[in-house]
Design an enzyme around this catalytic site. Structure first.
Site, PDB file in Angstrom:
ATOM      1  N   PHE A 124      -0.766  59.554  38.657  1.00 60.06           N
ATOM      2  CA  PHE A 124      -2.211  59.771  38.613  1.00 60.06           C
ATOM      3  C   PHE A 124      -2.920  58.408  38.703  1.00 60.06           C
ATOM      4  CE2 PHE A 124      -6.229  60.330  36.231  1.00 60.06           C
ATOM      5  CZ  PHE A 124      -6.834  61.187  37.124  1.00 60.06           C
ATOM      6  N   ASP A 125      -4.181  58.425  39.142  1.00 62.50           N
ATOM      7  CA  ASP A 125      -4.927  57.168  39.376  1.00 62.50           C
ATOM      8  C   ASP A 125      -4.895  56.198  38.199  1.00 62.50           C
ATOM      9  OD1 ASP A 125      -5.777  58.846  41.385  1.00 62.50           O
ATOM     10  OD2 ASP A 125      -7.611  59.329  40.303  1.00 62.50           O
ATOM     11  N   ASP A 214       4.530  62.077  32.126  1.00 62.26           N
ATOM     12  CA  ASP A 214       3.069  62.142  32.021  1.00 62.26           C
ATOM     13  C   ASP A 214       2.762  63.636  31.944  1.00 62.26           C
ATOM     14  OD1 ASP A 214       0.378  62.437  32.402  1.00 62.26           O
ATOM     15  OD2 ASP A 214       0.239  61.059  34.100  1.00 62.26           O
ATOM     16  N   ALA A 216       0.083  65.658  30.985  1.00 58.29           N
ATOM     17  CA  ALA A 216      -1.273  66.215  30.860  1.00 58.29           C
ATOM     18  C   ALA A 216      -1.283  67.748  31.032  1.00 58.29           C
ATOM     19  CB  ALA A 216      -2.200  65.558  31.880  1.00 58.29           C
ATOM     20  N   LYS A 257      -6.519  68.198  28.779  1.00 61.12           N
ATOM     21  CA  LYS A 257      -6.105  69.258  29.701  1.00 61.12           C
ATOM     22  C   LYS A 257      -5.423  70.359  28.885  1.00 61.12           C
ATOM     23  CE  LYS A 257      -6.513  65.602  32.606  1.00 61.12           C
ATOM     24  NZ  LYS A 257      -6.855  64.262  32.117  1.00 61.12           N
ATOM     25  N   HIS A 449     -14.499  55.197  43.757  1.00 67.36           N
ATOM     26  CA  HIS A 449     -15.105  56.521  43.923  1.00 67.36           C
ATOM     27  C   HIS A 449     -16.114  56.873  42.827  1.00 67.36           C
ATOM     28  CE1 HIS A 449     -11.790  57.559  41.248  1.00 67.36           C
ATOM     29  NE2 HIS A 449     -12.310  58.753  41.049  1.00 67.36           N
TER      30      HIS A 449
HETATM   31  N1  F0G Z   1      -2.371  61.845  33.805  1.00 68.91           N
HETATM   32  C1  F0G Z   1      -2.789  62.837  34.595  1.00 68.91           C
HETATM   33  C2  F0G Z   1      -1.798  63.633  35.360  1.00 68.91           C
HETATM   34  C3  F0G Z   1      -4.161  63.127  34.700  1.00 68.91           C
HETATM   35  O1  F0G Z   1      -4.560  64.116  35.493  1.00 68.91           O
HETATM   36  C4  F0G Z   1      -5.077  62.354  33.948  1.00 68.91           C
HETATM   37  C5  F0G Z   1      -6.510  62.629  34.005  1.00 68.91           C
HETATM   38  C6  F0G Z   1      -4.584  61.333  33.132  1.00 68.91           C
HETATM   39  C7  F0G Z   1      -3.217  61.089  33.087  1.00 68.91           C
HETATM   40  C8  F0G Z   1      -5.491  60.461  32.306  1.00 68.91           C
HETATM   41  O2  F0G Z   1      -5.949  61.146  31.217  1.00 68.91           O
HETATM   42  O3  F0G Z   1      -8.430  61.334  31.543  1.00 68.91           O
HETATM   43  O4  F0G Z   1      -7.362  61.686  29.303  1.00 68.91           O
HETATM   44  O5  F0G Z   1      -7.489  59.426  30.279  1.00 68.91           O
HETATM   45  N2  F0G Z   1      -7.032  63.381  34.868  1.00 68.91           N
HETATM   46  C9  F0G Z   1      -8.420  63.795  34.976  1.00 68.91           C
HETATM   47  C10 F0G Z   1      -8.628  64.544  36.267  1.00 68.91           C
HETATM   48  C11 F0G Z   1      -9.430  62.729  34.753  1.00 68.91           C
HETATM   49  O6  F0G Z   1      -9.786  64.831  36.602  1.00 68.91           O
HETATM   50  O7  F0G Z   1      -7.647  64.907  36.916  1.00 68.91           O
HETATM   51  P1  F0G Z   1      -7.391  60.888  30.548  1.00 68.91           P
END
Ligand code: F0G
Length: 458
Positions: A124-125, A214, A216, A257, A449
């Site tokens: 993830f980003d 990871d 989430a 999530k 973005h």
């Molecule tokens: N890992 C994954 C797979 C995620 O989708 C996200 C966040 C994070 C880590 C980071 O977690 O936001 O609690 O700091 N995803 C959100 C999204 C922001 O819109 O997909 P975080």
């Protein structure tokens, strides 16, 4: 007659949302420089920008909020959360953080050094950001099939085991851990199979490397294992979760999530040294070890949310809603990353706005069109998000160019999904008339973005 399926809850509290006129939306969007993150939430009718922290808590979670123990050290809320995390994941050591990226920051501060390589499926980003900011490499070893949006396979988030093995043998000592993201958000909310987790673990063992999940959307991943993988249909979600985590040494969690809280996260592990090291960083970055950036009340809600959302009915109603939207788009012939993901539909903009050149950002153009059409806020997961290559400073056009419609948990009804699908159909019907896209006026060097300013190409 077979009874149709319905949600395993009823609605106790509602929050008004408001539709708007095209003229209002155009004015607001121009002021926001065509960037969805710059809109005010009350300018949005149906908000699908993310499923993170936007879910509706249950009455039990709200009741838990009232019982939060706000003691600085040793709060009962921490022990309640620790008990739930231990029971559901099997990990012994639990360290709270305020959200997922904070867990990454704390743990990676202990584990990653310059020149390291972190292989896995798609990062993830924020994960990638926390790896790259330490001058290390996030090596994406996702299966190639994930790049073909029209290919329908059950576990499109899987790690390519051959690529993983190659990476481990090539980079050996430069690898601090293997990291697998469940579900694979970047590849479209696609799940990873139990077999893939098991095999990845075996390969990591061969090179004596730890595995990090990871997590989430781990509960959604478990739902897909139960419903799609041979041998798991009779297992409970909680049994499946325990097996998934048994193949890992640690997890980072964005509780926003799959624990359905508005804010929260944690690290959990069985490696005592990692926990001890993370504790030190955690105290510096997040707060003392029994709160780590969270309120007592939030830890209670997190514990209850984890428990609730690792029950089959809750996950089924959530994922069936995503599939419902997917089925609607199928009816209208609108292409998206197939099959429907766990948390979102990723519309394939490059297959719809075929007259908009990639240099004019088709997915962002589609995101803008959808907002103007009906006040629906999606999120571009495409060429703008991909940022520029750090060395050549060229735009990166080699990935997918998608519009993500992330569905908050327990928030919208299928009537809302019908509106989303109809709005997309209207755009789809006039797609050949959309020939001009967007151009960047101003952008940040990293994670552009969120703040990029755009205008329409005339
Ligand atoms: N890992 C994954 C797979 C995620 O989708 C996200 C966040 C994070 C880590 C980071 O977690 O936001 O609690 O700091 N995803 C959100 C999204 C922001 O819109 O997909 P975080």
């Amino acid at each position: 007659m077979k009874l149709p399926y319905a949600e395993p809850w009823k609605i106790k509290m509602v929050e008004p949302i408001r539709s708007s006129t095209y003229e209002e939306r155009l004015k607001w969007l121009e002021a926001a420089k065509y960037n969805m993150f710059q809109l005010r939430a009350d300018q949005v009718y149906i908000d699908l920008i993310t499923d993170s922290g936007t879910g509706a808590m249950s009455d039990r979670q709200w009741a838990g909020m009232m019982l939060g123990d706000e003691s600085y050290a040793g709060a009962s809320s921490f022990y309640m959360m620790e008990e739930a995390v231990r029971r559901i994941t099997g990990f012994k050591y639990v360290l709270p953080t305020h959200q997922g990226r904070a867990a990454e920051n704390v743990l990676f501060s202990c584990l990653i050094k310059e020149g390291d390589v972190c292989p896995g499926n798609s990062h993830f980003d924020t994960t990638k950001g926390h790896i790259e900011s330490r001058k290390a490499i996030a090596l994406d070893c996702t299966i190639d099939e994930a790049r073909d949006t029209q290919l329908e396979i059950p576990f499109k988030g899987n790690v390519d085991l051959h690529k993983l093995d190659e990476a481990l043998s090539l980079y050996k000592d430069r690898i601090p851990f293997v990291i697998i993201t469940i579900t694979n958000n970047t590849a479209g909310g696609q799940p990873v199979s139990m077999e893939n987790l098991r095999e990845a673990r075996k390969i990591a063992n061969k090179y004596n490397k730890p595995v990090l999940l990871d997590s989430a959307r781990f509960a959604e991943n478990a739902y897909f294992i139960k419903t799609r993988e041979k041998g798991y249909s009779d297992k409970s979600i909680k049994e499946i979760c325990l097996e998934m985590f048994s193949y890992a040494d640690a997890m980072t969690m964005s509780a926003k999530k799959d624990a359905i809280v508005n804010m929260g996260g944690f690290i959990a592990t069985n490696i005592k040294d990692w926990y001890e090291a993370a504790k030190v960083k955690g105290i510096a970055f997040e707060g003392f070890t029994t709160y780590g950036g969270m309120n007592g009340r939030d830890m209670n809600a997190l514990a209850i949310g984890l428990d609730e959302n690792t029950e089959f009915e809750n996950l089924e109603s959530r994922i069936k809603q995503v599939q419902y939207l997917g089925n609607k788009l199928d009816e209208y012939g609108i292409p998206y990353q197939r099959p429907a993901g766990g948390h979102a539909i990723f519309v394939d903009a490059s297959k719809i706005l075929t007259h908009v050149p990639k240099e004019q950002f088709p997915a962002q153009t589609l995101t803008v069109e959808l907002y103007l059409e009906a006040g629906i806020r999606g999120c571009e997961i495409g060429y703008i998000l991909a940022d520029r290559d750090p060395i050549t400073r060229e735009n990166r056009f080699d990935g997918l160019d998608l519009l993500r419609l992330a569905i908050p948990r327990r928030v919208y009804t299928n009537n809302h999904m019908d509106v989303v699908a109809a709005a997309l159909k209207n755009i789809f019907d006039r797609r050949s008339s959309i020939t001009r896209g967007m151009k960047i006026v101003k952008e940040a060097e990293l994670l552009r973005h969120f703040t990029v300013e755009l205008e329409r190409v005339e």
